[in-house]
Design a protein around this motif. Sequence first.
Motif, PDB file in Angstrom:
ATOM      1  N   ASP C 259      -7.619 -18.495  -6.236  1.00 20.62           N
ATOM      2  CA  ASP C 259      -7.908 -19.907  -6.500  1.00 20.62           C
ATOM      3  C   ASP C 259      -7.218 -20.790  -5.469  1.00 20.62           C
ATOM      4  N   GLU C 260      -7.939 -21.781  -4.977  1.00 23.11           N
ATOM      5  CA  GLU C 260      -7.343 -22.766  -4.079  1.00 23.11           C
ATOM      6  C   GLU C 260      -8.203 -24.018  -4.069  1.00 23.11           C
ATOM      7  N   ASP C 261      -7.549 -25.170  -4.116  1.00 25.77           N
ATOM      8  CA  ASP C 261      -8.251 -26.462  -3.971  1.00 25.77           C
ATOM      9  C   ASP C 261      -9.409 -26.644  -4.943  1.00 25.77           C
ATOM     10  N   GLY C 262      -9.200 -26.315  -6.193  1.00 28.59           N
ATOM     11  CA  GLY C 262     -10.259 -26.553  -7.167  1.00 28.59           C
ATOM     12  C   GLY C 262     -11.426 -25.600  -7.054  1.00 28.59           C
ATOM     13  N   ARG C 263     -11.211 -24.495  -6.386  1.00 25.53           N
ATOM     14  CA  ARG C 263     -12.283 -23.512  -6.265  1.00 25.53           C
ATOM     15  C   ARG C 263     -11.743 -22.113  -6.391  1.00 25.53           C
ATOM     16  N   ARG C 264     -12.572 -21.237  -6.944  1.00 23.93           N
ATOM     17  CA  ARG C 264     -12.229 -19.809  -6.865  1.00 23.93           C
ATOM     18  C   ARG C 264     -13.026 -19.223  -5.713  1.00 23.93           C
ATOM     19  N   TRP C 265     -12.300 -18.549  -4.835  1.00 24.60           N
ATOM     20  CA  TRP C 265     -12.865 -18.030  -3.597  1.00 24.60           C
ATOM     21  C   TRP C 265     -12.884 -16.523  -3.611  1.00 24.60           C
ATOM     22  N   ARG C 266     -13.789 -15.988  -2.815  1.00 21.69           N
ATOM     23  CA  ARG C 266     -13.582 -14.610  -2.386  1.00 21.69           C
ATOM     24  C   ARG C 266     -13.466 -14.627  -0.881  1.00 21.69           C
ATOM     25  N   ARG C 267     -12.631 -13.745  -0.380  1.00 19.71           N
ATOM     26  CA  ARG C 267     -12.375 -13.705   1.048  1.00 19.71           C
ATOM     27  C   ARG C 267     -12.304 -12.243   1.472  1.00 19.71           C
ATOM     28  N   TRP C 268     -12.786 -11.965   2.664  1.00 20.24           N
ATOM     29  CA  TRP C 268     -12.705 -10.600   3.171  1.00 20.24           C
ATOM     30  C   TRP C 268     -11.289 -10.072   3.006  1.00 20.24           C
ATOM     31  N   ASP C 269     -11.218  -8.803   2.656  1.00 18.04           N
ATOM     32  CA  ASP C 269      -9.923  -8.128   2.610  1.00 18.04           C
ATOM     33  C   ASP C 269     -10.129  -6.758   3.231  1.00 18.04           C
ATOM     34  N   SER C 270      -9.056  -6.060   3.481  1.00 17.25           N
ATOM     35  CA  SER C 270      -9.195  -4.808   4.219  1.00 17.25           C
ATOM     36  C   SER C 270      -8.323  -3.706   3.640  1.00 17.25           C
ATOM     37  N   CYS C 271      -8.913  -2.528   3.521  1.00 13.87           N
ATOM     38  CA  CYS C 271      -8.178  -1.356   3.042  1.00 13.87           C
ATOM     39  C   CYS C 271      -7.129  -0.912   4.046  1.00 13.87           C
ATOM     40  N   MET C 272      -7.111  -1.540   5.233  1.00  8.27           N
ATOM     41  CA  MET C 272      -6.106  -1.175   6.224  1.00  8.27           C
ATOM     42  C   MET C 272      -4.784  -1.892   5.989  1.00  8.27           C
ATOM     43  N   PHE C 273      -4.779  -2.876   5.087  1.00  6.92           N
ATOM     44  CA  PHE C 273      -3.533  -3.592   4.805  1.00  6.92           C
ATOM     45  C   PHE C 273      -2.773  -2.923   3.657  1.00  6.92           C
ATOM     46  N   PRO C 274      -1.443  -2.802   3.790  1.00  6.44           N
ATOM     47  CA  PRO C 274      -0.659  -2.189   2.709  1.00  6.44           C
ATOM     48  C   PRO C 274      -0.803  -2.940   1.377  1.00  6.44           C
ATOM     49  N   THR C 275      -0.977  -4.258   1.444  1.00  6.18           N
ATOM     50  CA  THR C 275      -1.045  -5.043   0.209  1.00  6.18           C
ATOM     51  C   THR C 275      -2.346  -4.823  -0.549  1.00  6.18           C
ATOM     52  N   PHE C 276      -3.288  -4.185   0.091  1.00  8.96           N
ATOM     53  CA  PHE C 276      -4.603  -4.030  -0.527  1.00  8.96           C
ATOM     54  C   PHE C 276      -4.515  -3.334  -1.885  1.00  8.96           C
ATOM     55  N   THR C 277      -3.654  -2.333  -1.970  1.00 10.66           N
ATOM     56  CA  THR C 277      -3.560  -1.560  -3.207  1.00 10.66           C
ATOM     57  C   THR C 277      -2.215  -1.729  -3.909  1.00 10.66           C
ATOM     58  N   LEU C 278      -1.392  -2.643  -3.393  1.00  7.28           N
ATOM     59  CA  LEU C 278      -0.043  -2.793  -3.951  1.00  7.28           C
ATOM     60  C   LEU C 278      -0.093  -3.369  -5.370  1.00  7.28           C
ATOM     61  N   HIS C 279       0.506  -2.675  -6.320  1.00  5.97           N
ATOM     62  CA  HIS C 279       0.567  -3.185  -7.694  1.00  5.97           C
ATOM     63  C   HIS C 279       1.641  -4.264  -7.787  1.00  5.97           C
ATOM     64  N   ALA C 280       1.514  -5.112  -8.798  1.00  2.00           N
ATOM     65  CA  ALA C 280       2.524  -6.144  -9.008  1.00  2.00           C
ATOM     66  C   ALA C 280       3.894  -5.510  -9.255  1.00  2.00           C
TER      67      ALA C 280
END
Lengths: 312, 278, 341
Positions: C259-280
């Motif tokens: 969520d940002e600026d009054g909108r829910r967005w989707r944005r490209w993401d990548s399985c190459m980033f460590p955060t992609f699968t990082l649990h809370a």
Amino acid sequence: MTTNLRETAARLLAEGTVQLVLGWERGTLPLRTTPLFAREPGEAGRLVYDPTCDQNLAGYLGRVKEERVALIARPCEARALVEQVRENRIDRDRVLAIGLPCSGRISRSALASRLTGRVIREGRLAADRLVVAGDDWREEFPWTEVLDPVCRGCRLPDPGIYWAAPEGAVPPEGDRFAEFDRRRSLSPEQRRDEFRQAAERCLACYACRQACPMCSCAECITDRTAPAWLGPAADPSDTMLFHLVRAMHLAGRCVDCGACARACPVGVDLRHLHLALEREGSERFDHCPGLDPASRPLVGGFRPDDREEFIL
Amino acid sequence: MNPYLPHLAIIEDVIPETASHDVKTFRVAFAEPEVRAGFRYEPGQFAEVSVIGAGEAPISITSSPTQEGYLEFAVKRAGVMTTAMHHARPGDYLGIRGPYGNHFPYREMEGKNVVFIAGGIGLAPLRSLVTFVLAPANRERYGAVSIIYGARSPGDLVFKWELERWGQRDDLDLEVTVDRGDAAWQGRVGFVPQVLRELAPRPDNTVTVTCGPPVMIKFVLQDLEKLGFTPDQVITTLEMRMKCGIGKCGRCNIGARYVCQDGPVFTYEQLQKMPAEY
Amino acid sequence: MKDSPALAVFLTCDQVPRVLAASAGRGSTWVAAGRGEESGFVPYRPGLCLAREAGPTRHTLKALFFPRAEVLFGYEIVDGVPRLHPACSPDRPAVVFGARPCDARALVLLDPVFEEPPHVDGLWGGRRQAITLVGMGCERPGPACFCPAVGGDPLGEEGLDVLMVPVEGGYVVRPLTERGRAWTEPLELPAARPDQEAAAEATAARARERLGAPPAVDLQAALGRHFEHPLWDRLHERCLGCAACTYLCPTCHCFDVGDEDGRRWRRWDSCMFPTFTLHASGHNPRTGGKERMRQRLMHKFCYYPERRGRPACVGCGRCVEICPANLDLRSVLAQLEGVQA
Ligand SMILES: Cc1cc2nc3c(=O)[nH]c(=O)nc-3n(C[C@H](O)[C@H](O)[C@H](O)COP(=O)(O)OP(=O)(O)OC[C@H]3O[C@@H](n4cnc5c(N)ncnc54)[C@H](O)[C@@H]3O)c2cc1C
Ligand code: SF4
Ligand code: SF4
Ligand code: FES
């Protein structure tokens, strides 16, 4: 030179002086090279060294596990090594820097614009000539016509960092600040527009950060979720923020190897942000990154006689 | 069709669960009567729950379809959205879309004894099935039911009010344990796998359903094997980082299985055939 | 529904601007344009420099249907009560001109991901429905192209409404669908002559010869066997862990939601980033670069085929071209195919 290099590398591996040689080998596309992680003496035979060697290999030092590593080091790698040693990120004795004389590197983007986008099917270097050919054309010219602007006026670090210092190195002449000075002469609005256009093109793929030998943070601000510094809306202000934060983190550390600009898949080149900080450092604090492993850090080092007229 | 658009729901009640209040249970009801009437789910499914403006996260539906008119979610404060949710009060709004994922195989489990083994907040997804099995209309379809539940300390136990009710039933064997007791704690002290070994349930005609922290699961699986349970008798529910919940965002796969669609419920037999990337 | 090839027409090079102007007059027309790292799909305007390189444009066709960031819905909170506003239908091109066959095929591979019931993604589907895709066959595949190896063809028709085959002096233009015919007919172009048809065949033959025959290996099976192979330790070490390959891949579709600026967005993401699968909680199921690179390859060449019968790669070679380390997918796959179980 390549023969010598291969022999030296093979010997270091065979004798067990090092367990890994980090260098380049031929890539899969014309005029491309790819990093080589040689662990067997036989693999050293694939090493190449010429102006198509593109990446900064020092970026891999922090990732490899071997006890002792030989690094094929141009001044670019050597300067990065100096900084890594200075920051205690790498044990100096772990790395044997094999210094090689470098007379510059070919810029793929300069080459592409010289060829106005024609596709290269074959390319090779013959002494100082670059021979490139496509489907129905062929051209030959001195490769220095497409020299990477980063290479002009290159600096060699303290020879103390080398295991074998480069002999007969003649860095290309010129001024690596040329493009920076051109930008300086623009109006603030023009500069802002240029920055904004670059930020709009940026995909936030972080190839620049990943290719950088000095981007060493275990967790980048882009990885934070609480708070999330870069929002999901992919607004150019986010990529601007990323590049500004990256530049600030590299203040006094960026060794101006240009690896970030070469890595970008969409041609974003924000080297001038780093150069601005480099110039501030050298003019105000006599600081020059990458030359002396004993130097104090630009940010975080303090001397009573530091200029401080900007502190209100 | 916009599958990302949530339905609005109103929080009716917030129950702090743990002593540190890092887990709270939210009872919510859909704002629109048609949605309330039309929302059907099965034990083991999850929903994508949003605090509008703070984001969205996958949360197990901890209530059971046998409880009509509301949904319950037990949420541990972990990051952005769950923290925002913890600030919410009765009367506040949430967004909910779902239900998503597969569910516990409660029909296949009919006629069998059921052993539930849970640790910490891992009881949340199992509670839906426990309540379902214990519902008057369903109870006789299942054999003996036992629950082994543990937490680090007495203060970390969730659903204490529910545990009390369960403890009073005579058609259910409940064992609650804590890793470390305190001055007031009169119950068992010991790890969940220890209790499991001690009680040593017999594998014939029995299924086990387990959820908890990875270390607990690891030892529970080993011990169940020693007790003679085969991998198809062990059912678990997995957690993976998720975004869309509907198989599009590519985030939650383990091998070719998408946890949001093909899971989150898997048998140990299925897990053994998947890469160990969970 | 396919038309007979007899309906092919001929378009000369100098008629292209007229045809594009006519198309743009009838509906928003986007074209493959620009050079090198700036090439991509943009709205047509007179004088635009059309992409003419071998191989695909740097930016993908997918980005028109699945942009880097897009609004899922808008929200406002009035007196504590949220109000949600479904995303207004974004501007969508009616015609895309000049897409390569690999890019069109990539859309076909992504259709089931977004549109498979029960969760139909209308954001993707809405844009897909209204589009006429006019493809540009490859006369001279680029040095990184390998479409035949993954079931494609430099003159492939899958996903296209019209295929243009470059020949001396112009293009043999083949309408392939009803929609394609509706685009071609008003242009009133002359029927292609037999010698022009023959030239088109020759173009195809040349392009195929250049690319070579596909390897006769069951890659899916090989990868399935080699999940744990020690070779991965070596294969990944050059990988820098950036997302250039995934963001510019026409079949990568992973995204993040926020969520940002009054909108829910989707944005490209990548399985190459460590955060992609990082649990809370801090737990991460894919611990390192090896696991992440393996996931990218496995997804394309093993997991996707397992579900949908063919690889999620169209051999466009973009990842080969842009990888800063020149970590070439083709040689990585060849090495994996080569290892003994
Ligand atoms: C099927 C399923 C059922 C779950 N059930 C419960 C439950 O009943 N109670 C409970 O407290 N938690 C549950 N979780 C875990 C819960 O989803 C995460 O704790 C939550 O997403 C953290 O979100 P955040 O915004 O607070 O954290 P942040 O760290 O800010 O996370 C940002 C985003 O990452 C994703 N994310 C991060 N961690 C996880 C995770 N572990 N699992 C899935 N997505 C994650 C989410 O999309 C989240 O919005 C469940 C997870 C799954 C997959
Ligand atoms: S490499 Fe280029 S596109 Fe990627 S983050 Fe850096 S500037 Fe942006
Ligand atoms: S994996 Fe590489 S070659 Fe295959 S479709 Fe994606 S970018 Fe193109
Ligand atoms: S959560 Fe998006 S694919 Fe599973």
